[in-house]
Design an enzyme around this catalytic site. Structure first.
Site, PDB file in Angstrom:
ATOM      1  N   ASP A   1     -12.943  -7.807   4.700  1.00 38.51           N
ATOM      2  CA  ASP A   1     -13.587  -6.750   4.171  1.00 38.51           C
ATOM      3  C   ASP A   1     -15.069  -6.117   3.667  1.00 38.51           C
ATOM      4  OD1 ASP A   1     -10.743  -5.519   2.999  1.00 38.51           O
ATOM      5  OD2 ASP A   1     -11.166  -7.483   1.242  1.00 38.51           O
TER       6      ASP A   1
ATOM      7  N   ASP B   1      -7.068  -0.552   5.341  1.00 33.62           N
ATOM      8  CA  ASP B   1      -7.304  -0.605   3.843  1.00 33.62           C
ATOM      9  C   ASP B   1      -6.821   1.062   4.112  1.00 33.62           C
ATOM     10  OD1 ASP B   1      -6.547  -3.102   2.534  1.00 33.62           O
ATOM     11  OD2 ASP B   1      -8.978  -2.817   2.571  1.00 33.62           O
TER      12      ASP B   1
END
Length: 175
Positions: free
Chosen positions: A132, A146
């Site tokens: 991330d 995402d």
């Protein structure tokens, strides 16, 4: 049923399945490429401000799900992603709606990318951490997959609220 209609329907479903797969490939490529960049360009803890107080870039390895929930059950998320990928590939064979092809393509690309992270990244097979790097004002940190997953879920809810069917036209005439 008019002559040839069955083969036209099959060709249309195959074309939409192809579009779903193409979108999934674009999401997968964009996500994995951006993660390669993030791992090489961002050091742990370093922040690069993109939009002040809204979006920063910083590298994070997430062993869990959203908000790092379930960090001790990484293998469960790998299994869930694998089941999602298989389910989407199966359900996608019934596509007759371009909008649903977009939904399933985004979901498939995001789930496949997360599955690859779980399978191929450290600390090991089935236990890998998701990369991330997009920090949304300190609320949470995500990635391109995402974004595709959230956008696809929003479109899924809209299509469901409008009664747009995955595999055909309803009495209301939606397509």
């Amino acid at each position: 049923m008019p002559i040839g209609r069955g083969s036209q329907t099959a060709k249309g479903e195959l074309r939409l399945y192809g579009w779903m797969l193409a979108l999934a490939a674009v999401v997968l490529l964009a996500d994995q490429t951006s993660k390669v960049w993030a791992v090489s360009a961002l050091s742990d803890g370093e922040r690069v401000t993109v939009i002040p107080q809204l979006i920063d870039l910083r590298l994070l390895y997430n062993p869990g799900a959203a908000f790092s929930i379930g960090a001790e059950a990484t293998w469960v998320f790998a299994l869930a992603a694998a089941i999602a990928v298989i389910g989407i590939l199966y359900v996608g064979r019934r596509l007759r709606s371009p909008a649903w092809a977009a939904v399933l393509g985004g979901l498939l690309g995001g789930a496949t990318s997360h599955l690859l992270d779980r399978l191929l990244r450290s600390p090991g097979f089935g236990r890998g951490h998701v990369v991330d790097f997009i920090d949304y004002g300190g609320l949470f940190v995500g990635n391109v997959a995402d974004i595709a997953l959230v956008a696809s879920c929003a479109l899924l809810m809209l299509l469901s609220l409008r009664d747009v069917p995955l595999g055909g036209v309803t009495d209301k005439g939606h397509a």
